[in-house]
Design a protein around this motif. Sequence first.
Motif, PDB file in Angstrom:
ATOM      1  N   UNK A   3       0.830  -1.197   0.000  1.00  0.00           N
ATOM      2  CA  UNK A   3       0.000   0.000   0.000  1.00  0.00           C
ATOM      3  C   UNK A   3       0.869   1.254   0.000  1.00  0.00           C
ATOM      4  N   UNK A   4       1.933   1.241   0.798  1.00  0.00           N
ATOM      5  CA  UNK A   4       2.836   2.395   0.879  1.00  0.00           C
ATOM      6  C   UNK A   4       3.487   2.663  -0.469  1.00  0.00           C
ATOM      7  N   UNK A   5       3.934   1.599  -1.122  1.00  0.00           N
ATOM      8  CA  UNK A   5       4.557   1.749  -2.439  1.00  0.00           C
ATOM      9  C   UNK A   5       3.553   2.329  -3.436  1.00  0.00           C
ATOM     10  N   UNK A   6       2.303   1.864  -3.377  1.00  0.00           N
ATOM     11  CA  UNK A   6       1.269   2.378  -4.280  1.00  0.00           C
ATOM     12  C   UNK A   6       1.041   3.867  -4.052  1.00  0.00           C
ATOM     13  N   UNK A   7       0.965   4.271  -2.783  1.00  0.00           N
ATOM     14  CA  UNK A   7       0.734   5.686  -2.458  1.00  0.00           C
ATOM     15  C   UNK A   7       1.891   6.547  -2.952  1.00  0.00           C
ATOM     16  N   UNK A   8       3.112   6.079  -2.705  1.00  0.00           N
ATOM     17  CA  UNK A   8       4.295   6.832  -3.134  1.00  0.00           C
ATOM     18  C   UNK A   8       4.330   6.970  -4.647  1.00  0.00           C
ATOM     19  N   UNK A   9       3.998   5.894  -5.361  1.00  0.00           N
ATOM     20  CA  UNK A   9       4.024   5.950  -6.830  1.00  0.00           C
ATOM     21  C   UNK A   9       2.992   6.933  -7.355  1.00  0.00           C
ATOM     22  N   UNK A  10       1.816   6.995  -6.720  1.00  0.00           N
ATOM     23  CA  UNK A  10       0.783   7.947  -7.144  1.00  0.00           C
ATOM     24  C   UNK A  10       1.246   9.374  -6.896  1.00  0.00           C
TER      25      UNK A  10
END
Length: 252
Positions: A3-10
């Motif tokens: 989830x953290x990686x997804x948020x950072x990528x967005x």
Amino acid sequence: MGLLVSIVSVVIALVVWQILAKQGLLGKNFPGSLETLKELQWWLSDPFFNNGPNDLGIGTNLLISLRRVMIGYSLSIVVAVPLGLLIGVSRLASSSANPFIQLLKPVSPLAWLPIGLFVFRDSELTGIFVIFISSVWPTLISTSFGVQTINPDYLRVSRSLGASQLRTITKVVLPAVMPNILAGMRISMGIAWLVIVAAEMLLGSGIGYFIWNEWNNLSLPNIFVAIIVIGLTGILLDQLIGALQKRFDYQL
């Protein structure tokens, strides 16, 4: 962690988008992410207003599109699953239906729009018809394929126990192919949601018409707002069917 990686990528994508827009690398007056998010906040502050057919809130347009999708999609499932079961268990039915499936499956959904408008004389029914004719094929094909790949021993055991054809289908065939049915339904939902946006640009009202109307108003930020709403709604619909699919994944 995922989830953290997804948020950072967005966040990174939004920053890059803003930089490219401000530098004019995406074209003159191309909206940045900050402007788009500001417009998104405005539309979400009162999403269900209704000031006439050409002035509807983003939520109102979304509900119109969802209504059309759910009706057309539901009708496609009602037709595709029984017909897929029949094609799977009957060689005669398979041979009879295969030419029509191969002929109609690759036809663009938008090609059905003039046919629907001519027959129904109603944009609402035409939208539902286009959704139906576009989303029926994945579930139909996936269901029939699932039936054809059932272990023959299951059917032999059912017949040896004296089960009728109907009982064999409901108690053996249907549970065995449920993962295939849900996989087809998941693909069909994606197609239905994809098609309705394009169809509504010509039919009027709905999220697709919202995009076309904002293009006529030369409001690119609002078009991106609609794209974000469409994408998030598509994710939600896919996840709902995906959660149901996991419940029937016998390999888990």
